[in-house]
Design a protein around this motif. Structure first.
Motif, PDB file in Angstrom:
ATOM      1  N   ASN A 182       0.848  -1.197   0.000  1.00  0.00           N
ATOM      2  CA  ASN A 182       0.000   0.000   0.000  1.00  0.00           C
ATOM      3  C   ASN A 182       0.883   1.248   0.000  1.00  0.00           C
ATOM      4  OD1 ASN A 182      -2.840  -1.302   0.794  1.00  0.00           O
ATOM      5  ND2 ASN A 182      -1.264  -2.235   2.073  1.00  0.00           N
ATOM      6  N   PRO A 183       1.682   1.431  -1.045  1.00  0.00           N
ATOM      7  CA  PRO A 183       2.679   2.503  -1.019  1.00  0.00           C
ATOM      8  C   PRO A 183       2.041   3.887  -1.031  1.00  0.00           C
ATOM      9  CG  PRO A 183       2.570   1.524  -3.205  1.00  0.00           C
ATOM     10  CD  PRO A 183       1.727   0.661  -2.311  1.00  0.00           C
ATOM     11  N   VAL A 184       2.589   4.769  -0.249  1.00  0.00           N
ATOM     12  CA  VAL A 184       2.141   6.165  -0.250  1.00  0.00           C
ATOM     13  C   VAL A 184       2.688   6.879  -1.479  1.00  0.00           C
ATOM     14  CG1 VAL A 184       2.227   8.345   1.036  1.00  0.00           C
ATOM     15  CG2 VAL A 184       1.961   6.171   2.266  1.00  0.00           C
ATOM     16  N   PHE A 185       3.867   6.462  -1.922  1.00  0.00           N
ATOM     17  CA  PHE A 185       4.486   6.974  -3.142  1.00  0.00           C
ATOM     18  C   PHE A 185       4.746   5.782  -4.067  1.00  0.00           C
ATOM     19  CE2 PHE A 185       5.687   9.627   0.445  1.00  0.00           C
ATOM     20  CZ  PHE A 185       5.173  10.851   0.043  1.00  0.00           C
ATOM     21  N   PRO A 186       4.493   5.929  -5.364  1.00  0.00           N
ATOM     22  CA  PRO A 186       4.598   4.779  -6.270  1.00  0.00           C
ATOM     23  C   PRO A 186       5.940   4.069  -6.171  1.00  0.00           C
ATOM     24  CG  PRO A 186       3.649   6.673  -7.406  1.00  0.00           C
ATOM     25  CD  PRO A 186       4.115   7.176  -6.083  1.00  0.00           C
ATOM     26  N   LEU A 187       5.900   2.754  -6.116  1.00  0.00           N
ATOM     27  CA  LEU A 187       7.143   1.995  -5.998  1.00  0.00           C
ATOM     28  C   LEU A 187       8.061   2.215  -7.189  1.00  0.00           C
ATOM     29  CD1 LEU A 187       5.946  -1.407  -4.478  1.00  0.00           C
ATOM     30  CD2 LEU A 187       6.815   0.618  -3.298  1.00  0.00           C
ATOM     31  N   LYS A 229      12.214  -7.076  -3.214  1.00  0.00           N
ATOM     32  CA  LYS A 229      11.262  -7.928  -3.935  1.00  0.00           C
ATOM     33  C   LYS A 229      10.584  -7.178  -5.074  1.00  0.00           C
ATOM     34  CE  LYS A 229       8.427  -9.280  -0.781  1.00  0.00           C
ATOM     35  NZ  LYS A 229       7.346  -9.983  -0.043  1.00  0.00           N
ATOM     36  N   ASN A 230      10.531  -5.861  -4.926  1.00  0.00           N
ATOM     37  CA  ASN A 230       9.878  -5.013  -5.918  1.00  0.00           C
ATOM     38  C   ASN A 230      10.880  -4.296  -6.815  1.00  0.00           C
ATOM     39  OD1 ASN A 230       6.771  -4.906  -5.355  1.00  0.00           O
ATOM     40  ND2 ASN A 230       7.731  -4.920  -3.339  1.00  0.00           N
ATOM     41  N   ASN A 231      12.079  -4.875  -6.937  1.00  0.00           N
ATOM     42  CA  ASN A 231      13.126  -4.342  -7.816  1.00  0.00           C
ATOM     43  C   ASN A 231      13.566  -2.928  -7.435  1.00  0.00           C
ATOM     44  OD1 ASN A 231      13.659  -6.538  -9.436  1.00  0.00           O
ATOM     45  ND2 ASN A 231      12.321  -5.903 -11.096  1.00  0.00           N
ATOM     46  N   ILE A 232      13.557  -2.638  -6.150  1.00  0.00           N
ATOM     47  CA  ILE A 232      14.070  -1.366  -5.651  1.00  0.00           C
ATOM     48  C   ILE A 232      15.444  -1.634  -5.029  1.00  0.00           C
ATOM     49  CG2 ILE A 232      13.736   0.483  -3.964  1.00  0.00           C
ATOM     50  CD1 ILE A 232      10.676  -0.078  -4.302  1.00  0.00           C
ATOM     51  N   GLY A 265      21.617  -5.080 -11.343  1.00  0.00           N
ATOM     52  CA  GLY A 265      22.255  -6.113 -10.549  1.00  0.00           C
ATOM     53  C   GLY A 265      21.856  -7.525 -10.943  1.00  0.00           C
ATOM     54  N   THR A 266      22.398  -8.476 -10.209  1.00  0.00           N
ATOM     55  CA  THR A 266      22.192  -9.891 -10.541  1.00  0.00           C
ATOM     56  C   THR A 266      20.859 -10.434 -10.058  1.00  0.00           C
ATOM     57  OG1 THR A 266      23.354 -10.495  -8.500  1.00  0.00           O
ATOM     58  CG2 THR A 266      24.671 -10.366 -10.513  1.00  0.00           C
ATOM     59  N   ASP A 267      20.216  -9.728  -9.114  1.00  0.00           N
ATOM     60  CA  ASP A 267      18.942 -10.229  -8.552  1.00  0.00           C
ATOM     61  C   ASP A 267      17.716  -9.553  -9.143  1.00  0.00           C
ATOM     62  OD1 ASP A 267      20.439 -11.849  -7.001  1.00  0.00           O
ATOM     63  OD2 ASP A 267      19.688 -11.121  -5.071  1.00  0.00           O
ATOM     64  N   VAL A 268      17.896  -8.781 -10.193  1.00  0.00           N
ATOM     65  CA  VAL A 268      16.762  -8.091 -10.811  1.00  0.00           C
ATOM     66  C   VAL A 268      15.755  -9.114 -11.309  1.00  0.00           C
ATOM     67  CG1 VAL A 268      16.006  -6.561 -12.649  1.00  0.00           C
ATOM     68  CG2 VAL A 268      18.145  -6.095 -11.455  1.00  0.00           C
ATOM     69  N   LYS A 269      14.504  -8.910 -10.929  1.00  0.00           N
ATOM     70  CA  LYS A 269      13.440  -9.839 -11.327  1.00  0.00           C
ATOM     71  C   LYS A 269      12.802  -9.360 -12.632  1.00  0.00           C
ATOM     72  CE  LYS A 269      12.699 -10.769  -6.464  1.00  0.00           C
ATOM     73  NZ  LYS A 269      13.862  -9.952  -6.086  1.00  0.00           N
ATOM     74  N   THR A 270      12.712 -10.245 -13.583  1.00  0.00           N
ATOM     75  CA  THR A 270      12.110  -9.911 -14.861  1.00  0.00           C
ATOM     76  C   THR A 270      10.881 -10.798 -15.100  1.00  0.00           C
ATOM     77  OG1 THR A 270      13.576 -11.471 -15.999  1.00  0.00           O
ATOM     78  CG2 THR A 270      14.285  -9.172 -15.882  1.00  0.00           C
ATOM     79  N   ASP A 271       9.978 -10.316 -15.919  1.00  0.00           N
ATOM     80  CA  ASP A 271       8.756 -11.074 -16.239  1.00  0.00           C
ATOM     81  C   ASP A 271       9.066 -12.303 -17.098  1.00  0.00           C
ATOM     82  OD1 ASP A 271       7.243  -9.260 -14.845  1.00  0.00           O
ATOM     83  OD2 ASP A 271       6.906  -7.989 -16.628  1.00  0.00           O
TER      84      ASP A 271
END
Length: 340
Positions: free
Chosen positions: A195-200, A278-281, A334-340
């Protein structure tokens, strides 16, 4: 032609000199406000926050309610605005979201709006809760875990607000995020990212502070150090910036032992930065390691190394200053970037 070359050369050197002066000026400004973060202030606040009056700050319990009001009152005192406007600093988390038997709780969100890139947000986080009162009635004060991180975020915010007051507003916005429910499963940070107050997608980095006031057995008797976890997992550029900032300002001994993907402790997955990762931040988790008083009533403020604590907090301020003011947001590479 020769005259044109001389003029061009003069202009080049003038530009170079101005650039160097600007860089030196930026360093001086950052140093001025970093020095407002003092061991004496950290100690004074931590002795209150990790006192018996807060009853171990268990999620949803009276001591935790006292903790969030302590933070709110200090943000108002320091004139750091709420993320919601007015005097409402709380992001309420309903009981239904938390694990069974826990009461409603809340995150605390303070916010400084950026001057040039206000929609890009740097998050500086720490968990405000702890494990409460033991069955035998002893209070777990949680001075290091995570009183040290909580008070560090508060004093970093104070330093940034002093800079704003003097006309040095950061280019990017900064969210000072105190999350609840970490000790019962990272619930507060998970609620914020759900429920982010500012867009992730506008969140450039999370600098997460969880235990930075003590010395673990490995580093007893050695120079000031800090474990860094996750700095290169999603952004190699973030890692390089972090190293450069440390080299320029604080010269701590960075220990990356727990950043190893084969780390049996799995610390990368055990604090609030992970819900951002987890959200690629891109994230950095700052940590002093565990010690004999970890999750025990003996984790008290008299055992904090306040000289180390001051320098570590200043390091995080300097890193935040760089990330908030640099031309471009850090790249996701980085190496842990999650892609679709």
């Amino acid at each position: 032609m020769k005259k044109l070359v001389l003029i061009a050369s003069a202009l080049f050197f003038l530009h170079t000199a101005c650039a160097q002066m600007a860089t030196a000026s930026d360093i001086n400004i950052a140093t001025k406000y970093a020095k407002t973060i003092k061991a004496s202030d950290l100690k004074k606040l931590l002795y209150v926050y990790a006192s018996d009056d807060f009853e171990g700050r268990m999620t949803g319990e009276p001591g935790q309610k006292k903790a969030v009001n302590f933070l709110k009152d200090h943000y108002i005192k320091y004139q750091v605005p709420s993320a919601f406007g007015g005097d409402d600093y709380f992001q309420s988390i309903p009981k239904s979201y938390l694990r069974d038997k826990y009461n409603d709780s809340e995150n605390v969100l303070a916010f400084i709006k950026g001057s040039e890139k206000p929609n890009e947000v740097l998050v500086i986080s720490a968990h405000l809760d702890h494990i409460g009162i033991s069955k035998n009635g002893e209070i777990n004060n949680g001075a290091d875990d995570d009183g040290s991180g909580t008070i560090a975020v508060l004093e970093i915010a104070r330093a940034f607000q002093k800079a704003v007051h003097d006309g040095h507003r950061p280019k990017r916005s900064i969210l000072f995020l105190h999350v609840t429910g970490e000790e019962i499963g990272l619930f507060g940070s998970r609620y914020y990212t759900d429920n982010p107050v500012f867009p992730l997608e506008n969140t450039v980095t999370d600098l997460n502070i969880d235990m930075i006031g003590r010395v673990d057995p490995k580093h007893e008797g050695k120079p000031n150090y800090l474990y860094l976890i996750g700095s290169d997992r999603l952004s190699k550029e973030l890692h390089d910036i972090s190293e450069a900032v440390n080299k320029k300002y604080t010269k701590l001994d960075f220990d990356y032992t727990y950043n190893d993907k084969n780390d049996r402790n799995r610390f990368y997955y055990r604090s609030d930065h992970y819900n951002f990762a987890k959200n690629n931040i891109p994230v950095i988790f700052y940590f002093n390691g565990t010690h004999a008083d970890y999750h025990r009533p003996s984790d008290t403020p008299d055992k904090i190394n306040y000289a180390f604590y001051e320098t570590r907090t200043r390091l995080i301020f300097y890193t935040a200053w760089e990330l908030a003011n640099r031309k471009d947001r850090v790249k996701l590479d980085g190496t842990d970037v999650k892609t679709d």
